[in-house]
Enzyme design. Sequence first.
Site, short mmCIF file in Angstrom:
data_model
loop_
_atom_site.label_atom_id
_atom_site.label_comp_id
_atom_site.label_asym_id
_atom_site.label_seq_id
_atom_site.Cartn_x
_atom_site.Cartn_y
_atom_site.Cartn_z
CG HIS A 230 -9.16 3.52 0.40
ND1 HIS A 230 -8.60 4.77 0.46
CD2 HIS A 230 -8.15 2.63 0.63
CE1 HIS A 230 -7.30 4.65 0.74
NE2 HIS A 230 -7.00 3.38 0.84
CG ASP A 304 -3.48 3.36 -4.34
OD1 ASP A 304 -3.04 2.63 -3.44
OD2 ASP A 304 -4.06 4.43 -4.10
#
Length: 952
Positions: A230, A304
């Site tokens: 992230h 993702d």
Amino acid sequence: MRKFVLLTLLVLVAAFSTAAGQTGGVEPLLLYKAQQDKRCTQWVDSLMRRMTRKEKVGQLFIYTIAPVDYKRNLVLLREAIQTYKIGGLLFSGGKLHNQAQVTNLAQKQARIPLMITFDGEWGLSMRLRGTPVFPHNRVLGCIQDDRLLYEYGREMARECHEMGVQVNFAPVADVNINPRNPVINTRSFGENPVKVAEKVIAYGSGLEGGGVLSVCKHFPGHGDTNVDSHKALPVLPFTRERLDSVELYPFKEAIRAGLGGMMVGHLQVPIIDPVGGLPSSLSRNVVYGLLTEELAFKGLIFTDALAMRGVSGNGSLSLQALKAGNDLVLSPHNLKAEMAAVYQALDRGELREEDIDSKCRKVLTFKYLLGLRRKPVVRLSGLGNRINTPQTRDLIRRLNVAAITVASNRKKMLPLHPQQLDLALLEVGAAGAVDPFAGRLARYACPVRFQLTERMTEAQTRILCDSLAQYKRLIVAVGESRLSAYQPFFARLAEREKGLPTVFVFFTPGKRMLQVQRAVAAAGAVVLAHTLAEEVQTHVADLLFAHATADGRLSASIGTLFREGEGVTLSPDSPLHFLPEEYGLRPEKLALIDSIALEGIREGAYPGCQVVVMKDGHEMVNRCFGTFCGSGSTHVRPTDSYDLASLTKTSATLLAVMKLYDKGRFNLTDKLSDYLPFLLRTNKKAITVSDVLFHQSGLPAGIPLYSQAMKKGGLSEMTDAERAKALVKAIAKAKMGKRSYCYSDVGFVLLRLLVERLADQPMEGYLEREFYGPMGLERTAFLPLRRYGRESVVPSTVDRVLHRDTLQGEVHDETAAFQGGVSGNAGLFSTASEVARIYQLLLNGGELDGQRYLSEETCRLFTTAVTPLSRRALGFDRPDTAHPDRSPCAPDAPPSVYGHTGYTGTCAWVDPEQGTVVVFLSNRTFPSAENRKLQQLRIRERIQQAVYEAMK
């Protein structure tokens, strides 16, 4: 794989397994269904004919939006659906009813039903407040019954349907072997690739069995990284061999199992993409080359979230992702710009129209199969009650309970004896946190409760530690995650562990115990319960007192304290714990047993052994030492069976003889020839039963039956009838000595024949019916390989002459081998624990666990009768008090002791005066029976003596 997983896969893929076609790939179940449903093809074709390029491209985008009805949010939603024609939605966190309302609104606005996705790795509660809270995957990884994981998947599918969700971005298939991983961690099922794969398949099969697409993530594996994708781009600097055996393993197994979805993570994998340096989600080498081509995955491939920093810095992310081979792009940061880049690439010929058509067709096919042939409507009334059902709460309870893991029981502290009244309970954390646990404990004992809090002064903690030292057992119930403040107290407690047997129970995540590592390492037992849930607290209390079962195994290592896979099964059948000192045994003297047993291994007397000591019917010592065959071989376990050799005489044949005597089938003064007619015309016709039992019949020690068999071409060339005839003939012809003491195997061969004549069935069957079966002995048997695998039997020798092989499960004794493995003199296999139960039965006067097997009179007669010709009792051996240096027993063993030894390095002794049973099993004959170090070092005698020293 566990049997359940295999059965599940058979059920799920039997119909389409033959359709796999290509090596390494299995058609996902959902796609196989599509091939069998003509309506699916018709529906997809009808849409494709009417769809614009914009609509086709839009189907490949999953847009993320907040589940709220604010005006600005609704404008964004309408724009995404009506202007950009998105194919699906992913909601960020929010409330249950809000998401349901926005879902209905979105489906109403869409011309083609939207694919609603959800990021629910541990249930709806991961994103939605007020929904059922399931355990995280690391906890679920401790569960041994994968049927529960499948049931969990089905329940998640049900809840998703209630919410109008068709795709769940789960399960996490990453193998988390890096304890410093900042992002995967407890989201993974563990650090063992095989076990992770089993859990992934069980859960994923449950989801798809319930009609919701599972999406395994984060391909090719995010477990061994110390960077959060992230925030930055993690690198997997591993060889291909390493990737195949660890990171890729669960994904490959999921593909083979036919699961339908895959999410590609933002990871850099140099060995797969050495030049581009691209994130795997944008790498054609990874997505198309590895996942689609090499692994032959045919399901839906998602990226993702493209808004993550691990993929930032790359332009036109969605375009690159589609070119790489992904089917759907998730959460692009700027929908307008990202879609525009795709249109431009189509105009330039950089991206082919047929590629977009193919991806769009696949997405529509999955939509049809997931129930989107028509627009679904979420029923708002009663939604919360339909999500939070009693059945759901019961499943959560069963999952939590099944994950309870007894990480260690090194000092055999568990289960506790219900009569143990001198018990302290130390509660760590907020007052009342473990009230359910304490309340349940009160059913079995009367623990005195103490509280440890952060605000206690040094003087108060010293007083508390001194107070706890007055008790014989301490249970430490940890309900607080921040334990660093308690380190001084637990350091002091660890110093007293030797004198204060302690059980730690952690109602917290396992890694919290590392904060008090020293005390945990010193504990007698450690239970990891994972959560403070009331049902878990009461179950653990039941478990501690043998009223419940726990069979969890750690899914991940806990520092250096415990390794992955560790755990001890406890159940109501587990033997209760007793402190040796409470039964007159000094622990420091019993500890000599360890040093003596290890000395035998060090000096080469045997590769390994088992030792069990019982006092007054309670197990005080149960230890295993060494290995099967020496360095590098299997470590000896309590359930491993040994060849008992002549210990068979008293552990099998004599039991049957005593039982038949109890029934009045013969007298000790009877002649064997009265029951075995072949002896009538021989010089053995006058031998009595008692003479054989006392070894004073004049029979020879043995008969060379094997040499006779070899003359006829070998034992395998003889039929059972030929061997029986040869045995009878050899015994009939055997020379007789005078009536004096001579230890004889032949006499016990005859006793077996006597037993079978009087019982009218094979001796092994009679023993199983009358003793072993009712006693619950699972590892005590002749011919053990008929019951369990060779891997559970300790090898006895390497026979280079007769068998020309390692004997592992085949009897070592030649006389017993000649008879097919069952004889009166040898052939029985067992464990030290089960042998100890047999001799405890004799010590109890024929009773065990409330059931009577022999009369007290018979037990007393056979164990105490004496003869002037030797030290022997009726079938039993005894100490040689006249010649202590030649005695098979310890110097301090009184004349009343009885038992037996075995040639392979075994013994069992009962002391009726002290109420003790001592059992020692080894394979001193491995690899050669010429090894006499066991006898020379007097290991068996010294171990028995250590028990007497402990009682002084």
